[in-house]
Design a protein around this motif. Sequence first.
Motif, PDB file in Angstrom:
ATOM      1  N   SER A  40      46.526  51.426  20.786  1.00 20.93           N
ATOM      2  CA  SER A  40      47.803  50.890  20.353  1.00 20.93           C
ATOM      3  C   SER A  40      48.903  51.334  21.317  1.00 20.93           C
ATOM      4  N   PRO A  41      49.835  50.417  21.619  1.00 20.26           N
ATOM      5  CA  PRO A  41      50.881  50.718  22.607  1.00 20.26           C
ATOM      6  C   PRO A  41      51.850  51.809  22.150  1.00 20.26           C
ATOM      7  N   THR A  42      52.110  51.911  20.863  1.00 26.16           N
ATOM      8  CA  THR A  42      53.006  52.974  20.392  1.00 26.16           C
ATOM      9  C   THR A  42      52.359  53.667  19.200  1.00 26.16           C
ATOM     10  N   ASN A  43      52.916  54.807  18.832  1.00 24.18           N
ATOM     11  CA  ASN A  43      52.437  55.499  17.647  1.00 24.18           C
ATOM     12  C   ASN A  43      53.363  55.151  16.486  1.00 24.18           C
ATOM     13  N   PRO A  44      52.907  54.304  15.571  1.00 24.82           N
ATOM     14  CA  PRO A  44      53.811  53.843  14.520  1.00 24.82           C
ATOM     15  C   PRO A  44      54.148  54.935  13.500  1.00 24.82           C
ATOM     16  N   VAL A 338      50.980  51.014  -5.265  1.00 23.58           N
ATOM     17  CA  VAL A 338      50.462  52.261  -5.828  1.00 23.58           C
ATOM     18  C   VAL A 338      49.424  52.900  -4.918  1.00 23.58           C
ATOM     19  N   GLY A 339      49.195  52.289  -3.767  1.00 21.60           N
ATOM     20  CA  GLY A 339      48.087  52.771  -2.933  1.00 21.60           C
ATOM     21  C   GLY A 339      48.467  53.906  -2.020  1.00 21.60           C
ATOM     22  N   LEU A 340      48.682  53.578  -0.751  1.00 19.62           N
ATOM     23  CA  LEU A 340      48.887  54.605   0.252  1.00 19.62           C
ATOM     24  C   LEU A 340      50.374  54.860   0.457  1.00 19.62           C
ATOM     25  N   PRO A 341      50.722  56.028   1.001  1.00 17.78           N
ATOM     26  CA  PRO A 341      52.137  56.333   1.234  1.00 17.78           C
ATOM     27  C   PRO A 341      52.735  55.417   2.301  1.00 17.78           C
ATOM     28  N   LEU A 342      54.054  55.196   2.195  1.00 11.83           N
ATOM     29  CA  LEU A 342      54.752  54.247   3.055  1.00 11.83           C
ATOM     30  C   LEU A 342      54.699  54.651   4.527  1.00 11.83           C
ATOM     31  N   THR A 343      54.590  55.953   4.799  1.00 19.07           N
ATOM     32  CA  THR A 343      54.643  56.413   6.177  1.00 19.07           C
ATOM     33  C   THR A 343      53.354  56.145   6.928  1.00 19.07           C
ATOM     34  N   GLN A 344      52.248  55.934   6.195  1.00 22.81           N
ATOM     35  CA  GLN A 344      50.986  55.639   6.860  1.00 22.81           C
ATOM     36  C   GLN A 344      50.453  54.338   6.295  1.00 22.81           C
TER      37      GLN A 344
END
Lengths: 397, 328
Positions: A40-44, A338-344
């Motif tokens: 990936s070109p950047t680290n999101p 309700v699943g994964l955190p917004l940051t990942q």
Amino acid sequence: MNRAAFAEFAGRFAESWVAVASLVVTVLFLACALFAPWLSPTNPYDLARLQLIDALKPMGSPQVKPGEEIRANFALTQGQLIPEANATDFEVEACGANCFIVGLADSSAPLMSLQLRGLARDAIVDGASKHPIQPWWTLNAPENNQGKVSFETAPADARVEAIARTDNQPTGFIFQLGSDAFGRDMLSAILYGIRISVFVGVAAAGSAMLFGTGLGLLAAWRGGATDAMIMRAVDFTLSFPAILVGLAILAILGSGVEKVILAVVLVQWCYYARTARSLALSELNKEYIEAARGMRLPAWRIMLRHVLPNCLPQIIVLFTLNIASAISLESSLSFLGVGLPLTQPSLGMLIANGYEYIFSQKYWISFGPGIVLLIMIVAMNLLGDRLRDLNNPRFES
Amino acid sequence: MQVVQTVFQADEVSRVFEPARGTIEKLTDRLTGKRPAIVQAVDRVSLSVAQGETLGIVGESGCGKSTLARMITGILPVSGGTRRFRNEDYDSFLARRRDALKVQMVFQDPMSSLNGRLKVGEIIGEGAVVHGIVPRSRMREHAAKMLERVGLAADSIDRYPHQFSGGQRQRIGIARALAVEPELLVCDEAVAALDVSVQAQIINLLMDIRQESGLSMIFISHDLGLIRHLCDRVAVMYLGRVVELAKTSELFANPVHPYTQMLLAGMPRISTERRTFMPIKGEIPSPLNPPSGCHFHPRCDRATDHCRISRPDLREKVPGHLHACLNA
């Protein structure tokens, strides 16, 4: 499986080009998942690198660096505009009575804006828009990086501030698939999203396989009350829609990768338990099991070394199909928030993020992850279907 | 008189099969007082095998031969009666797992009796390694030795069962049984699934092994010719019961029970004279609903009213020749 049997199996598998294509696509996705940090070109996930100026850029837009601000102060005394110490970049030129031209000395790079603050109310700045309340005049893309200020009468003394804003500079980086509301590169976000989705899918389907197969074998071996209890638990689990079970569990436990995995395991174990039990029951009737009993082998050894390997092909097919369904369940849960955190963000979360922008023509936020998710799940399902067909002895193409 | 040690003895062993029922069926059956249909697969069978002896068990399909074989080897528990191995109670014998290996079985179907996922060396050596007869490091060597003993190449240990023919697979099955040094070998229709020429090879192999190691054998078959060739004594079974038990020569010369007589009459033999073939009339009755009294009476032309009512027990006509016919 030995080499000859594997070669035959591979040959039969390759008879269907759809199956080969889906295998290739699945392997590509697995590679994306494994090598996302290098591909990936950047680290999101690097929140420090996000800038709002990049938010909601359509596909193919260049990333820009915000322009700099050059501030300078002037003293307006007795009709003279005198630069102060910090105004070395600026030049002031008189243009007749009560008239000044203020500009940047170096006019090679065009400015985005030039703002003058602190002038008296009667000042006239050519081509500028005045702030409705503050005594601020703003020139957008001023010609020659200069602004012409004039007064009807001799101006009163004042302290004037000039703020020159240089234009945004392209960094050379292109948002190939656009960017989302946080200015995150969608291509990188999708690659990392595949990583998370595949990880959750494989880990959840794998745990469900271990747990469910174990219980299924136990039910087949023990029979009687144990069997009845496990199978009724299977019926009970199957009677609830998967998404409902997932929602309920995550509502109780809160969101997080391991909780999503737990939710998927609790939804999927029953398929493995049922399949493993029925396969094991048919294997237990075969003479080689009687031979193993005649050898007085311990029960666990008969189950794990004799019964399990003979059930494994079908269970692996189920596993392939269930990875796809685990991924789609995780995406659904993430989409519902309700699943994964917004940051990942996983793919489902990315789709959910873009959902609110769909009707403002910013389709690309949901579009990319949606297409990727679709292709991935279809490929895995086709692959699993083919493996299932090959495992069915009655299947003849 | 020479004292011959008895290796295995079964005393009135029975086996009942109940249909598998779920909890709800069990409950409704109990409430309605309905009794489930049970199958009396083996009904009070007594027999014994002496050291070095070969006992034949012969009977039609469905007469309980295989169930009896599985009870003798301890794969199935008995529903009633007692089993003894060298005069020791069978349950305590089975509890000592390593000793319990002394009764081994050769199965009917050479295709399904070998685990297709394991290499031949593993199939043969596993029992011996698990029970510590040979260390794991010597498993391959041990398996290779067993393969040579049954006439297969020692390098077969790294191949899989499906790479062998039916006869070769049956040899592997025999090698597996021999690998744990058994004292009693139960062959359940061990050659029925093979071609006649291959049958002869396997029979010769079994006879060679018997001669070399002096092990006792129980040979189950529906082939009277094989039984006559191979066995010292023969038990004839009909619908779960032994109807006649005698020395092979005695049984084939003077069959007492009408069923045995009819079986022997139906036996193919090489002769030039034309003879009429007399099939046993009627079908073998369903074991779910066996006839009263003597099980054979509906098909017997000597049956009397007495046969319909009372169950005949085995009795001795001449010493060593047991039969269960009320009219003989």
